[in-house]
Design a protein around this motif. Structure first.
Motif, PDB file in Angstrom:
ATOM      1  N   LEU A 192     -72.028  30.983  80.695  1.00  0.00           N
ATOM      2  CA  LEU A 192     -70.917  31.901  80.499  1.00  0.00           C
ATOM      3  C   LEU A 192     -69.710  31.455  81.312  1.00  0.00           C
ATOM      4  O   LEU A 192     -69.849  31.021  82.470  1.00  0.00           O
ATOM      5  CB  LEU A 192     -71.312  33.321  80.916  1.00  0.00           C
ATOM      6  CG  LEU A 192     -72.483  33.952  80.156  1.00  0.00           C
ATOM      7  CD1 LEU A 192     -72.759  35.356  80.700  1.00  0.00           C
ATOM      8  CD2 LEU A 192     -72.203  34.003  78.664  1.00  0.00           C
ATOM      9  N   ILE A 215     -66.099  35.805  81.646  1.00  0.00           N
ATOM     10  CA  ILE A 215     -66.919  36.479  80.643  1.00  0.00           C
ATOM     11  C   ILE A 215     -68.141  37.074  81.331  1.00  0.00           C
ATOM     12  O   ILE A 215     -68.893  36.355  82.000  1.00  0.00           O
ATOM     13  CB  ILE A 215     -67.376  35.495  79.538  1.00  0.00           C
ATOM     14  CG1 ILE A 215     -66.166  34.942  78.783  1.00  0.00           C
ATOM     15  CG2 ILE A 215     -68.340  36.153  78.574  1.00  0.00           C
ATOM     16  CD1 ILE A 215     -65.425  35.971  77.964  1.00  0.00           C
ATOM     17  N   ASN A 216     -68.307  38.394  81.188  1.00  0.00           N
ATOM     18  CA  ASN A 216     -69.499  39.008  81.778  1.00  0.00           C
ATOM     19  C   ASN A 216     -70.675  38.895  80.812  1.00  0.00           C
ATOM     20  O   ASN A 216     -70.530  38.475  79.663  1.00  0.00           O
ATOM     21  CB  ASN A 216     -69.235  40.463  82.181  1.00  0.00           C
ATOM     22  CG  ASN A 216     -68.843  41.337  81.004  1.00  0.00           C
ATOM     23  OD1 ASN A 216     -69.468  41.297  79.953  1.00  0.00           O
ATOM     24  ND2 ASN A 216     -67.801  42.160  81.184  1.00  0.00           N
ATOM     25  N   LYS A 217     -71.837  39.297  81.302  1.00  0.00           N
ATOM     26  CA  LYS A 217     -73.064  39.103  80.502  1.00  0.00           C
ATOM     27  C   LYS A 217     -73.063  39.955  79.242  1.00  0.00           C
ATOM     28  O   LYS A 217     -73.571  39.520  78.200  1.00  0.00           O
ATOM     29  CB  LYS A 217     -74.290  39.387  81.366  1.00  0.00           C
ATOM     30  CG  LYS A 217     -74.507  38.347  82.469  1.00  0.00           C
ATOM     31  CD  LYS A 217     -75.720  38.681  83.298  1.00  0.00           C
ATOM     32  CE  LYS A 217     -76.004  37.550  84.309  1.00  0.00           C
ATOM     33  NZ  LYS A 217     -74.887  37.339  85.256  1.00  0.00           N
ATOM     34  N   GLN A 246     -70.422  40.837  77.469  1.00  0.00           N
ATOM     35  CA  GLN A 246     -69.560  40.134  76.517  1.00  0.00           C
ATOM     36  C   GLN A 246     -70.271  38.920  75.937  1.00  0.00           C
ATOM     37  O   GLN A 246     -70.175  38.635  74.738  1.00  0.00           O
ATOM     38  CB  GLN A 246     -68.263  39.706  77.212  1.00  0.00           C
ATOM     39  CG  GLN A 246     -67.344  40.861  77.563  1.00  0.00           C
ATOM     40  CD  GLN A 246     -66.151  40.397  78.382  1.00  0.00           C
ATOM     41  OE1 GLN A 246     -66.299  39.611  79.323  1.00  0.00           O
ATOM     42  NE2 GLN A 246     -64.966  40.882  78.042  1.00  0.00           N
ATOM     43  N   GLY A 247     -70.995  38.200  76.798  1.00  0.00           N
ATOM     44  CA  GLY A 247     -71.726  37.029  76.330  1.00  0.00           C
ATOM     45  C   GLY A 247     -72.758  37.385  75.282  1.00  0.00           C
ATOM     46  O   GLY A 247     -72.901  36.683  74.269  1.00  0.00           O
ATOM     47  N   GLU A 294     -72.507  36.026  71.370  1.00  0.00           N
ATOM     48  CA  GLU A 294     -73.620  35.291  70.777  1.00  0.00           C
ATOM     49  C   GLU A 294     -74.221  36.046  69.596  1.00  0.00           C
ATOM     50  O   GLU A 294     -74.648  35.446  68.611  1.00  0.00           O
ATOM     51  CB  GLU A 294     -74.691  35.018  71.835  1.00  0.00           C
ATOM     52  CG  GLU A 294     -74.319  33.947  72.836  1.00  0.00           C
ATOM     53  CD  GLU A 294     -74.232  32.565  72.210  1.00  0.00           C
ATOM     54  OE1 GLU A 294     -75.088  32.234  71.361  1.00  0.00           O
ATOM     55  OE2 GLU A 294     -73.305  31.817  72.568  1.00  0.00           O
ATOM     56  N   PHE A 303     -66.175  30.333  75.769  1.00  0.00           N
ATOM     57  CA  PHE A 303     -66.597  31.600  76.366  1.00  0.00           C
ATOM     58  C   PHE A 303     -68.072  31.595  76.747  1.00  0.00           C
ATOM     59  O   PHE A 303     -68.439  31.974  77.856  1.00  0.00           O
ATOM     60  CB  PHE A 303     -66.315  32.756  75.403  1.00  0.00           C
ATOM     61  CG  PHE A 303     -64.872  32.883  75.014  1.00  0.00           C
ATOM     62  CD1 PHE A 303     -63.874  32.883  75.971  1.00  0.00           C
ATOM     63  CD2 PHE A 303     -64.507  32.996  73.679  1.00  0.00           C
ATOM     64  CE1 PHE A 303     -62.531  32.993  75.618  1.00  0.00           C
ATOM     65  CE2 PHE A 303     -63.186  33.119  73.314  1.00  0.00           C
ATOM     66  CZ  PHE A 303     -62.187  33.112  74.288  1.00  0.00           C
ATOM     67  N   THR A 304     -68.922  31.166  75.807  1.00  0.00           N
ATOM     68  CA  THR A 304     -70.367  31.185  76.063  1.00  0.00           C
ATOM     69  C   THR A 304     -71.023  29.822  75.853  1.00  0.00           C
ATOM     70  O   THR A 304     -72.216  29.675  76.118  1.00  0.00           O
ATOM     71  CB  THR A 304     -71.069  32.191  75.130  1.00  0.00           C
ATOM     72  OG1 THR A 304     -70.981  31.718  73.774  1.00  0.00           O
ATOM     73  CG2 THR A 304     -70.452  33.573  75.227  1.00  0.00           C
ATOM     74  N   VAL A 334     -79.216  35.704  78.280  1.00  0.00           N
ATOM     75  CA  VAL A 334     -78.177  36.049  77.294  1.00  0.00           C
ATOM     76  C   VAL A 334     -78.414  35.284  75.992  1.00  0.00           C
ATOM     77  O   VAL A 334     -78.194  35.815  74.893  1.00  0.00           O
ATOM     78  CB  VAL A 334     -76.781  35.736  77.867  1.00  0.00           C
ATOM     79  CG1 VAL A 334     -75.714  35.770  76.771  1.00  0.00           C
ATOM     80  CG2 VAL A 334     -76.438  36.710  78.981  1.00  0.00           C
ATOM     81  N   TYR A 335     -78.897  34.046  76.091  1.00  0.00           N
ATOM     82  CA  TYR A 335     -79.078  33.190  74.915  1.00  0.00           C
ATOM     83  C   TYR A 335     -80.401  33.454  74.205  1.00  0.00           C
ATOM     84  O   TYR A 335     -80.720  32.772  73.226  1.00  0.00           O
ATOM     85  CB  TYR A 335     -78.947  31.730  75.338  1.00  0.00           C
ATOM     86  CG  TYR A 335     -77.601  31.459  75.960  1.00  0.00           C
ATOM     87  CD1 TYR A 335     -76.466  31.332  75.176  1.00  0.00           C
ATOM     88  CD2 TYR A 335     -77.452  31.406  77.346  1.00  0.00           C
ATOM     89  CE1 TYR A 335     -75.219  31.116  75.735  1.00  0.00           C
ATOM     90  CE2 TYR A 335     -76.200  31.197  77.921  1.00  0.00           C
ATOM     91  CZ  TYR A 335     -75.099  31.057  77.109  1.00  0.00           C
ATOM     92  OH  TYR A 335     -73.861  30.864  77.667  1.00  0.00           O
TER      93      TYR A 335
END
Length: 306
Positions: free
Chosen positions: A132, A136-138, A140-141, A145, A188-189, A214-215
């Motif tokens: 990230l 960009i916070n988590k 948003q991430g 995605e 961003f990510t 996040v992914y």
């Protein structure tokens, strides 16, 4: 013996053997996609250039890699290379749950293999992990995605799973979709939209960045969102909204605009003549008695198009 009858008589063991064979080839396809796609990312990361130039380089590399790899394996395994695509196809019953599990395992393993080969072949630093951006916070991430994965899932379902005249060219549309999503989210990510793509390099490098979950969560939600949109389109009978859009018969093309315009003018003149004639002639019955067909052909009243 029909192919359908042959499929119906397959045993669980036969199906399992085919699933294992397909999964092993999906491993090879995923490794190819990761090696080619991330190879371009690695080459771009150690080359001089502006941020925009590098973004275009990364997006082009990954988009073309998916296009080529998917086309190579399209008739063999479907060319998925992505557990999130596999999940979507399982949910719409294109592949079985067993094949989904085997595909997901092979795709994760193939990503590790491709990332490992890339690291062995290219110089340091190894710059193909996704992470990230600092602004960009988590949350948003996850949503970035989710949305780009949903776009990729929808491209696969509408271009490859749905059968139509353009289905053989589905890899082109899918690769271009990945390219467009990369342009949006890569800064961003990292624009993974594929848990295997994120997992392979991270596993090779010891998970150097926080927020790897996040992914997993974002693309998983994207699979569900893409399937939901597809289900809505199918339930709405989308093919009735714009029928004939995929037709290839030239006769179904629009008419010549010049001829259409002339026909419109002719009909307008005929309508005006009939209206003016009704005011000047005493009655239509007089002419009807003197002319064949009661005068209907002369005055345009026997024309079925009117």
């Amino acid at each position: 013996m029909s192919t359908e009858g042959h499929h119906e008589r397959r045993t669980f063991r036969d199906n399992l053997f085919l699933d294992i064979k397909a999964a092993s080839l999906e491993f090879l396809g995923t490794a190819t996609f990761i090696l080619l796609g991330l190879g371009g990312v690695q080459a771009g990361s150690i080359s001089a250039g502006s941020t925009v130039e590098r973004t275009m380089y990364y997006a082009t590399s990954l988009g073309l890699s998916l296009l080529i790899s998917a086309w190579l394996f399209y008739r063999i395994t479907g060319g998925l290379f992505n557990p999130n695509i596999s999940l979507a196809l399982c949910l719409v019953r294109v592949i079985t749950p067993m094949r989904f599990v085997l595909y997901s395992i092979s795709q994760l393993a193939g990503a590790i293999a491709g990332a490992a080969i890339l690291r062995a072949l290219t110089p340091e630093p190894y710059n193909v992990n996704v992470f990230l951006a600092t602004n960009i916070n988590k949350a948003q991430g996850v949503f970035i995605e989710m949305f780009i994965t949903a776009a990729l899932v929808l491209a696969v379902l509408m271009l490859a799973a749905e059968k139509h005249e353009a289905t053989p060219f589905a890899p082109i549309g899918i690769g271009l979709t990945l390219f467009a999503c990369q342009l949006f989210a890569i800064n961003f990510t990292g624009a993974a939209m594929n848990t295997a793509r994120a997992f392979g390099p991270a596993a090779i490098t010891g998970f150097p960045y926080t927020g790897h979950w996040v992914y997993w969560v974002g693309p998983f939600l994207g699979s569900l969102l893409g399937v939901a949109i597809y289900a809505f389109l199918k339930h709405s009978r989308y093919w009735n909204i714009n029928p004939g859009q995929t037709a290839m018969d030239p006769e179904r093309s629009p008419a010549d605009p010049v001829d259409t315009f002339k026909s419109t003018l002719t009909q307008s003149d005929d309508t005006g003549a009939r209206r003016s004639g009704s005011l000047t002639r005493p009655s239509a019955s007089t002419d009807n008695r003197r002319e064949p067909n009661g005068g209907l052909e002369k005055h345009g009243l026997n024309n079925s198009a009117v």
